[in-house]
Design a protein around this motif. Structure first.
Motif, PDB file in Angstrom:
ATOM      1  N   HIS A 441       0.837  -1.202   0.000  1.00 17.69           N
ATOM      2  CA  HIS A 441       0.000   0.000   0.000  1.00 17.69           C
ATOM      3  C   HIS A 441       0.868   1.247   0.000  1.00 17.69           C
ATOM      4  O   HIS A 441       1.730   1.413   0.859  1.00 17.69           O
ATOM      5  CB  HIS A 441      -0.901   0.001   1.235  1.00 17.69           C
ATOM      6  N   VAL A 442       0.653   2.114  -0.975  1.00 16.49           N
ATOM      7  CA  VAL A 442       1.311   3.421  -1.020  1.00 16.49           C
ATOM      8  C   VAL A 442       0.316   4.443  -0.484  1.00 16.49           C
ATOM      9  O   VAL A 442      -0.758   4.643  -1.069  1.00 16.49           O
ATOM     10  CB  VAL A 442       1.741   3.792  -2.456  1.00 16.49           C
ATOM     11  N   ALA A 443       0.655   5.067   0.660  1.00 10.52           N
ATOM     12  CA  ALA A 443      -0.276   5.996   1.317  1.00 10.52           C
ATOM     13  C   ALA A 443      -0.376   7.306   0.546  1.00 10.52           C
ATOM     14  O   ALA A 443       0.637   7.927   0.210  1.00 10.52           O
ATOM     15  CB  ALA A 443       0.186   6.264   2.744  1.00 10.52           C
ATOM     16  N   LYS A 444      -1.635   7.723   0.268  1.00  8.42           N
ATOM     17  CA  LYS A 444      -1.896   8.994  -0.417  1.00  8.42           C
ATOM     18  C   LYS A 444      -2.983   9.755   0.317  1.00  8.42           C
ATOM     19  O   LYS A 444      -3.748   9.180   1.106  1.00  8.42           O
ATOM     20  CB  LYS A 444      -2.334   8.745  -1.855  1.00  8.42           C
ATOM     21  N   VAL A 445      -3.065  11.043   0.043  1.00  7.03           N
ATOM     22  CA  VAL A 445      -4.096  11.883   0.657  1.00  7.03           C
ATOM     23  C   VAL A 445      -5.469  11.439   0.175  1.00  7.03           C
ATOM     24  O   VAL A 445      -6.389  11.216   0.954  1.00  7.03           O
ATOM     25  CB  VAL A 445      -3.862  13.374   0.330  1.00  7.03           C
ATOM     26  N   ASP A 446      -5.616  11.300  -1.115  1.00 13.23           N
ATOM     27  CA  ASP A 446      -6.867  10.823  -1.703  1.00 13.23           C
ATOM     28  C   ASP A 446      -6.644   9.408  -2.211  1.00 13.23           C
ATOM     29  O   ASP A 446      -6.043   9.207  -3.277  1.00 13.23           O
ATOM     30  CB  ASP A 446      -7.320  11.732  -2.855  1.00 13.23           C
ATOM     31  N   GLU A 447      -7.120   8.438  -1.448  1.00 11.94           N
ATOM     32  CA  GLU A 447      -6.916   7.036  -1.811  1.00 11.94           C
ATOM     33  C   GLU A 447      -7.812   6.673  -2.992  1.00 11.94           C
ATOM     34  O   GLU A 447      -9.004   6.978  -3.000  1.00 11.94           O
ATOM     35  CB  GLU A 447      -7.241   6.116  -0.627  1.00 11.94           C
ATOM     36  N   GLU A 448      -7.200   6.033  -3.978  1.00  8.00           N
ATOM     37  CA  GLU A 448      -7.965   5.565  -5.140  1.00  8.00           C
ATOM     38  C   GLU A 448      -8.272   4.081  -4.941  1.00  8.00           C
ATOM     39  O   GLU A 448      -7.467   3.331  -4.408  1.00  8.00           O
ATOM     40  CB  GLU A 448      -7.157   5.757  -6.420  1.00  8.00           C
ATOM     41  N   GLU A 449      -9.471   3.683  -5.407  1.00  3.89           N
ATOM     42  CA  GLU A 449      -9.835   2.276  -5.295  1.00  3.89           C
ATOM     43  C   GLU A 449      -8.945   1.445  -6.217  1.00  3.89           C
ATOM     44  O   GLU A 449      -8.747   1.784  -7.377  1.00  3.89           O
ATOM     45  CB  GLU A 449     -11.307   2.070  -5.660  1.00  3.89           C
ATOM     46  N   ASP A 450      -8.388   0.367  -5.649  1.00  3.80           N
ATOM     47  CA  ASP A 450      -7.471  -0.485  -6.405  1.00  3.80           C
ATOM     48  C   ASP A 450      -8.250  -1.651  -6.994  1.00  3.80           C
ATOM     49  O   ASP A 450      -8.767  -2.507  -6.276  1.00  3.80           O
ATOM     50  CB  ASP A 450      -6.372  -1.011  -5.466  1.00  3.80           C
ATOM     51  N   PHE A 451      -8.352  -1.657  -8.313  1.00  2.00           N
ATOM     52  CA  PHE A 451      -9.075  -2.740  -8.991  1.00  2.00           C
ATOM     53  C   PHE A 451      -8.145  -3.879  -9.388  1.00  2.00           C
ATOM     54  O   PHE A 451      -8.556  -4.819 -10.056  1.00  2.00           O
ATOM     55  CB  PHE A 451      -9.780  -2.199 -10.243  1.00  2.00           C
ATOM     56  N   GLY A 452      -6.887  -3.795  -8.973  1.00  2.00           N
ATOM     57  CA  GLY A 452      -5.939  -4.859  -9.274  1.00  2.00           C
ATOM     58  C   GLY A 452      -5.559  -4.922 -10.738  1.00  2.00           C
ATOM     59  O   GLY A 452      -5.272  -6.002 -11.267  1.00  2.00           O
ATOM     60  N   ASP A 453      -5.562  -3.778 -11.426  1.00  2.00           N
ATOM     61  CA  ASP A 453      -5.233  -3.749 -12.858  1.00  2.00           C
ATOM     62  C   ASP A 453      -3.781  -4.143 -13.084  1.00  2.00           C
ATOM     63  O   ASP A 453      -2.887  -3.746 -12.337  1.00  2.00           O
ATOM     64  CB  ASP A 453      -5.478  -2.342 -13.430  1.00  2.00           C
ATOM     65  N   GLU A 454      -3.546  -4.934 -14.100  1.00  2.00           N
ATOM     66  CA  GLU A 454      -2.192  -5.358 -14.450  1.00  2.00           C
ATOM     67  C   GLU A 454      -1.401  -4.170 -15.009  1.00  2.00           C
ATOM     68  O   GLU A 454      -1.896  -3.413 -15.827  1.00  2.00           O
ATOM     69  CB  GLU A 454      -2.249  -6.471 -15.508  1.00  2.00           C
ATOM     70  N   VAL A 455      -0.175  -4.003 -14.537  1.00  2.00           N
ATOM     71  CA  VAL A 455       0.709  -2.951 -15.038  1.00  2.00           C
ATOM     72  C   VAL A 455       1.971  -3.617 -15.555  1.00  2.00           C
ATOM     73  O   VAL A 455       2.521  -4.509 -14.907  1.00  2.00           O
ATOM     74  CB  VAL A 455       1.061  -1.942 -13.914  1.00  2.00           C
ATOM     75  N   GLU A 456       2.421  -3.215 -16.726  1.00  2.00           N
ATOM     76  CA  GLU A 456       3.645  -3.784 -17.314  1.00  2.00           C
ATOM     77  C   GLU A 456       4.856  -3.225 -16.558  1.00  2.00           C
ATOM     78  O   GLU A 456       5.117  -2.028 -16.589  1.00  2.00           O
ATOM     79  CB  GLU A 456       3.731  -3.418 -18.802  1.00  2.00           C
ATOM     80  N   LEU A 457       5.556  -4.106 -15.864  1.00  2.00           N
ATOM     81  CA  LEU A 457       6.691  -3.665 -15.054  1.00  2.00           C
ATOM     82  C   LEU A 457       8.010  -4.102 -15.672  1.00  2.00           C
ATOM     83  O   LEU A 457       8.087  -5.153 -16.305  1.00  2.00           O
ATOM     84  CB  LEU A 457       6.577  -4.253 -13.639  1.00  2.00           C
ATOM     85  N   THR A 458       9.038  -3.277 -15.464  1.00  2.00           N
ATOM     86  CA  THR A 458      10.369  -3.587 -15.986  1.00  2.00           C
ATOM     87  C   THR A 458      11.356  -3.662 -14.824  1.00  2.00           C
ATOM     88  O   THR A 458      11.005  -3.445 -13.663  1.00  2.00           O
ATOM     89  CB  THR A 458      10.834  -2.495 -16.971  1.00  2.00           C
ATOM     90  N   ASP A 459      12.603  -3.917 -15.145  1.00  2.00           N
ATOM     91  CA  ASP A 459      13.642  -3.980 -14.108  1.00  2.00           C
ATOM     92  C   ASP A 459      13.952  -2.610 -13.520  1.00  2.00           C
ATOM     93  O   ASP A 459      14.645  -2.505 -12.502  1.00  2.00           O
ATOM     94  CB  ASP A 459      14.935  -4.580 -14.691  1.00  2.00           C
ATOM     95  N   GLU A 460      13.446  -1.548 -14.151  1.00  2.00           N
ATOM     96  CA  GLU A 460      13.670  -0.197 -13.632  1.00  2.00           C
ATOM     97  C   GLU A 460      12.610   0.210 -12.612  1.00  2.00           C
ATOM     98  O   GLU A 460      12.724   1.246 -11.975  1.00  2.00           O
ATOM     99  CB  GLU A 460      13.688   0.814 -14.787  1.00  2.00           C
ATOM    100  N   ASP A 461      11.560  -0.608 -12.481  1.00  2.00           N
ATOM    101  CA  ASP A 461      10.493  -0.314 -11.509  1.00  2.00           C
ATOM    102  C   ASP A 461      10.878  -0.872 -10.149  1.00  2.00           C
ATOM    103  O   ASP A 461      11.038  -2.081  -9.977  1.00  2.00           O
ATOM    104  CB  ASP A 461       9.165  -0.919 -11.979  1.00  2.00           C
ATOM    105  N   LEU A 462      11.007   0.018  -9.172  1.00  2.00           N
ATOM    106  CA  LEU A 462      11.509  -0.345  -7.848  1.00  2.00           C
ATOM    107  C   LEU A 462      10.555   0.148  -6.759  1.00  2.00           C
ATOM    108  O   LEU A 462       9.685   0.997  -7.019  1.00  2.00           O
ATOM    109  CB  LEU A 462      12.898   0.253  -7.635  1.00  2.00           C
ATOM    110  N   VAL A 463      10.744  -0.373  -5.570  1.00  2.00           N
ATOM    111  CA  VAL A 463       9.978   0.089  -4.400  1.00  2.00           C
ATOM    112  C   VAL A 463      10.975   0.395  -3.292  1.00  2.00           C
ATOM    113  O   VAL A 463      11.826  -0.438  -2.955  1.00  2.00           O
ATOM    114  CB  VAL A 463       8.975  -0.979  -3.904  1.00  2.00           C
ATOM    115  N   ILE A 464      10.880   1.604  -2.741  1.00  2.00           N
ATOM    116  CA  ILE A 464      11.733   1.993  -1.611  1.00  2.00           C
ATOM    117  C   ILE A 464      10.946   1.771  -0.328  1.00  2.00           C
ATOM    118  O   ILE A 464       9.782   2.179  -0.219  1.00  2.00           O
ATOM    119  CB  ILE A 464      12.151   3.469  -1.715  1.00  2.00           C
TER     120      ILE A 464
END
Length: 548
Positions: A441-464
């Motif tokens: 979960h990435v905390a935001k001021v206005d939370e958007e509903e997560d429909f679990g949509d597939e996102v094309e990820l690469t090796d440059e996509d990271l999580v801190i």
């Protein structure tokens, strides 16, 4: 105490895998907590080790004894596994006193036990006490009330705890009436002469049989205990009950019924009953969940002390990560029946294997920041996050991102091939509760509903991953933010800081007050900022994060 080993243990009901191919070693004298969300397989794992649940496949050993092996057809019943089980609801008999509840299991024991001269043991205990008659008198007189009346029950308990004797021995010691005599030393001396003569006769009798006494008056032949199949005597049962009552501090409640006790006292009785048969392993299934917050804290401390005093191996089920962190020598974190991490508590907290572990352990929860980045020639990563904020990540130890991904992909491919091979084997059942990458979960001021949509990820996509204590609020911080909420608790304040549309949680130690809407500057301290792959959710490395 024995070591416990689980090898490829699986438990499924139809297509639902409660525990999936679990390999686990619980070392001798460890305090291991099985941690995870509800329904993850913690209790099922515990019940399989205890013998209350039969695995679908795999092998379990306790010490050098195989207690379950699906291939060999071995399944040792629970009462033969030498384990104790402490339940969530205490399971005390309401129509029995505390003493009867604790002793109940001991009265049913009939097994190979050492031969002990209990009369000689009792005589030796009386001799030890009578060598200090003034001490005996003082102990008894402590139980005299303001009106000069002696509370005999209290005096018995005092003597039992003082000299670690049974109620029968305590009553005999009281019967000498040292506390009523003007010359207790004279009475004690006369009794000592009788007792020492009786003890010498017992030793001669033992030697006549070609044996010798151990320190606790067990018969030894050629240095080994003489054993026979028998039940425990009343004296042995009482000594065991009094021993565990001392450990959990319930000696004064022996004649009470469970309904007359508080929740914490009932829990102590349940612990004492479990400890009385001296189990090799003690299993606990969320034993503190029915207690209030203050009492839970006290009982955690008691369980820590109990673990050291008994020297037993403790296996403890909880979904409370604070309980796991404070009690365990090692945490076994499970999700969807699969082992996620098995490490010391601070390693699980500081070096989580994946985003699920990082999210589950820690309060307040870890901050997740999605970023994109590439690795430079010097090994550092140039990152972009928060809609345009630029930063540099310097790994603690040298690492090649390309090599890391190549190795991770090879491991995933090997796992896929293994699963494909398993699918061809007779009796294979496909897992219905599929394993998926944890959706952090990435905390935001206005939370958007997560429909679990597939996102094309690469090796440059990271999580801190940033633990709240590594968020630094200071005048020279490189990032501008605004206080979104502030919750002071006295020694620390938990704050949420708004950066654009994103929220970061921090912990500020000391009595610092913040106003909602107050502008602040912040950055990240230390070299323990965590970098995960967004594609597979796994830990890549740790290091320092510098803004700009």
């Amino acid at each position: 105490m024995p070591k416990i080993e689980l090898t490829h243990v699986t438990k499924r009901w139809d297509k639902f895998y409660a525990v999936d191919d679990l390999n686990l070693t619980i070392e001798d004298n460890a305090f291991v907590t099985l941690l995870g969300p509800s329904g993850c397989g913690k209790t099922t794992t515990l019940r399989m080790i205890a013998g209350l649940e039969t695995p679908t496949s795999g092998r379990i050993t306790i010490g050098d004894k195989v207690v379950f092996d699906s291939a060999a057809g071995i399944n040792v019943p629970p009462n033969k596994r030498k384990v104790g089980f402490l339940f969530q609801n205490y399971a005390l008999w309401p129509n029995m006193t505390v003493y009867q509840n604790i002793s109940f299991g001991l009265t049913n024991i009939r097994e190979e036990l050492p031969r002990i001269d209990l009369e000689a043991r009792k005589t030796a205990a009386l001799i030890r006490a009578l060598k200090r008659p003034d001490d005996v008198v003082k102990t008894i007189q402590e139980c005299v009330d303001k009106k000069g009346k002696l509370d005999e029950n209290k005096a018995h308990i005092k003597l039992i705890d003082r000299y670690e004797i049974s109620i029968y021995t305590a009553k005999e010691l009281m019967g000498y009436k040292l506390h009523e005599s003007m010359e207790p030393a004279t009475i004690a001396a006369a009794k000592l002469a009788e007792l020492e003569k009786a003890l010498a006769a017992a030793k001669q009798k033992c030697e006549a049989e070609g044996c010798a006494f151990s320190e606790d008056y067990t018969y030894l032949k050629n240095g080994k205990p003489v054993t026979s199949v028998r039940k425990l005597s009343k004296e042995e049962i009482d000594l065991s009950v009094r021993r565990v009552a001392r450990i959990v501090k319930i000696g004064m409640f022996m004649d009470r019924y469970p309904a007359e006790l508080s929740g914490g006292q009932q829990q102590r009785v349940a612990i004492a009953r479990t400890l009385a048969p001296e189990p090799a392993v003690l299993f606990m299934d969320e034993p503190l969940s029915n207690l209030d917050a203050k009492l839970r804290l006290e009982m955690r401390s008691e369980l820590q002390r109990l673990h050291l005093e008994t020297g037993s191996t403790f296996v403890y089920v909880t979904h409370d990560q604070m309980e796991a962190m404070t009690l365990a020598t090692r945490i076994c974190l499970i999700e969807n029946g699969v082992l996620q991490q098995y490490d010391a508590p601070l390693d699980v907290y500081g070096q989580p294997n994946n985003t699920f572990v990082a999210d589950f352990v820690g309060n307040p929860a870890i901050n997740f920041i999605e970023a994109r980045g590439t690795q430079g020639a010097d090994g550092s990563l140039a990152l972009t996050f928060f809609d345009g904020v630029r930063a540099a990540f310097a790994p603690k130890a040298p690492i090649s991102l390309a090599e890391w991904y190549a190795q991770a992909d090879a491991q995933d491919e090997a796992r896929r091939q293994l699963m494909a091979e398993k699918a061809t084997q007779k009796g294979y059942v496909e897992k219905g509760n599929k394993d998926t990458v944890f959706r952090y979960h990435v905390a935001k001021v206005d939370e958007e509903e997560d429909f679990g949509d597939e996102v094309e990820l690469t090796d440059e996509d990271l999580v801190i991953g940033v633990r709240p204590e590594f968020l630094r609020i200071s005048e020279d911080g490189a990032l501008e933010g605004e206080i979104y909420s502030a919750m002071p608790t006295g020694m620390e304040t938990t704050v949420k800081v708004r950066v654009g549309e994103f929220l970061l949680t921090g912990v500020v130690f000391g009595g610092v007050l913040y106003q909602i809407g107050q502008k602040v500057r912040l950055d990240f301290r230390g070299e323990d900022i965590i970098l995960f792959s967004r594609r597979n959710g796994r830990l890549i490395t740790q290091g320092r994060l510098t803004i700009g």
